[in-house]
Write an enzyme that holds these catalytic residues in place. Structure first.
Site, mmCIF file in Angstrom:
data_model
loop_
_atom_site.group_PDB
_atom_site.id
_atom_site.type_symbol
_atom_site.label_atom_id
_atom_site.label_comp_id
_atom_site.label_asym_id
_atom_site.label_seq_id
_atom_site.Cartn_x
_atom_site.Cartn_y
_atom_site.Cartn_z
ATOM 1 C CB THR A 18 -0.638 -0.477 1.318
ATOM 2 O OG1 THR A 18 0.253 0.363 2.369
ATOM 3 C CG2 THR A 18 -1.485 -1.041 1.724
ATOM 4 C CB ALA B 275 2.120 0.067 6.653
ATOM 5 C CB ILE C 208 8.639 -0.331 8.424
ATOM 6 C CG1 ILE C 208 7.518 -0.758 9.779
ATOM 7 C CG2 ILE C 208 8.284 1.321 8.757
ATOM 8 C CD1 ILE C 208 6.281 -1.229 9.321
ATOM 9 C CE LYS C 209 5.624 0.600 -0.833
ATOM 10 N NZ LYS C 209 4.756 0.923 -1.070
ATOM 11 C CB VAL C 210 11.371 3.475 4.892
ATOM 12 C CG1 VAL C 210 10.542 3.622 6.484
ATOM 13 C CG2 VAL C 210 12.661 3.184 4.536
#
Ligand code: E4P
Length: 226
Positions: A27, A57, A83-85
């Protein structure tokens, strides 16, 4: 190569999950914004009930402290949350700090091999090169996948997986697999198109027509014998 679905739409995820081909979901803030009124945490947790695999996310902070804070929060929602960074120096710091707590990261918005190398060295679980957005600028998105794959191949200590993102059509999926991507994350419409072929449609139509004609013939033969 594995397939993830690139959406926050639960209906699309439910349907693609039924096909038995999904290994994860990605997402991003824009995809979430399309789901008017949907709560982020509830959406991610619902996705986790539909797909047994990594669910990305994305953080929305611009500094490492904020990304780490958000990452710790999101990771507590479900053990499959990744975790998307972004591909920035703050993103790298967040990957490294979250990694120390056993939290896996997806380094997104990757547009160069140097970014992908740095992401891997920071300990990213996956890196997301954006193919379509590079193609839009008349650059070769697939060449980026090939180059990252070659660099990772030459450095066996790198465990980071290449997640081909910003996929626009079925040829992107096939070419990403050939170029060495481990995963492709695809919009729902692209996954549907991956299974469409006019010869499949016309072949099915003629098989069904022949079958129905056969049934009519048999019924007529039965009637005349009786
Ligand atoms: C990847 O994780 C992103 O969500 C996505 O692939 C971006 O694609 P776009 O360029 O179609 O927005």
């Amino acid at each position: 190569m594995k397939i993830y679905l690139d959406t926050a739409n639960l209906g699309e995820i439910r349907e693609a999950a039924r096909w038995g081909i999904l290994s994860g979901v990605t997402t991003n803030p824009s995809l979430m914004a399309r789901e008017t009124g949907a709560d982020f945490k509830e959406t991610i947790q619902e996705i986790a009930t539909l797909v047994d695999g990594p669910i990305s996310a994305e953080t929305v902070s611009e500094d490492a402290d904020g990304m780490v804070r958000e990452g710790i929060d999101y990771a507590a929602w479900h053990h499959n949350v990744i975790i998307k960074v972004p591909s920035t120096t703050d993103g790298l710091e967040a990957v490294s700090r979250l990694g120390q707590q056993g939290i896996r990261c997806n380094v997104t918005l990757c547009f160069s091999t140097s970014q992908a190398l740095m992401a891997a060295l920071a300990g990213a679980f996956v890196v997301s090169p954006f193919i379509g957005r590079l193609d839009d600028l008349s650059q070769d998105g697939m060449e980026l996948i090939r180059e990252i794959a070659a660099v990772y191949e030459q450095n066996p200590e790198i465990r980071t997986r290449i997640l081909a993102a910003s996929i626009r059509h079925p040829r992107h999926v096939v070419e990403a697999a050939l170029a060495g991507a481990h995963i492709a994350t695809c919009p729902f419409k692209v996954l549907q198109k991956c299974m469409r072929h006019p010869l499949t449609d016309s072949g099915m139509a003629s098989f069904l027509a022949d079958w129905r004609a056969r049934e009519v013939d048999m019924a007529l033969a039965g009637a005349s014998a009786g």
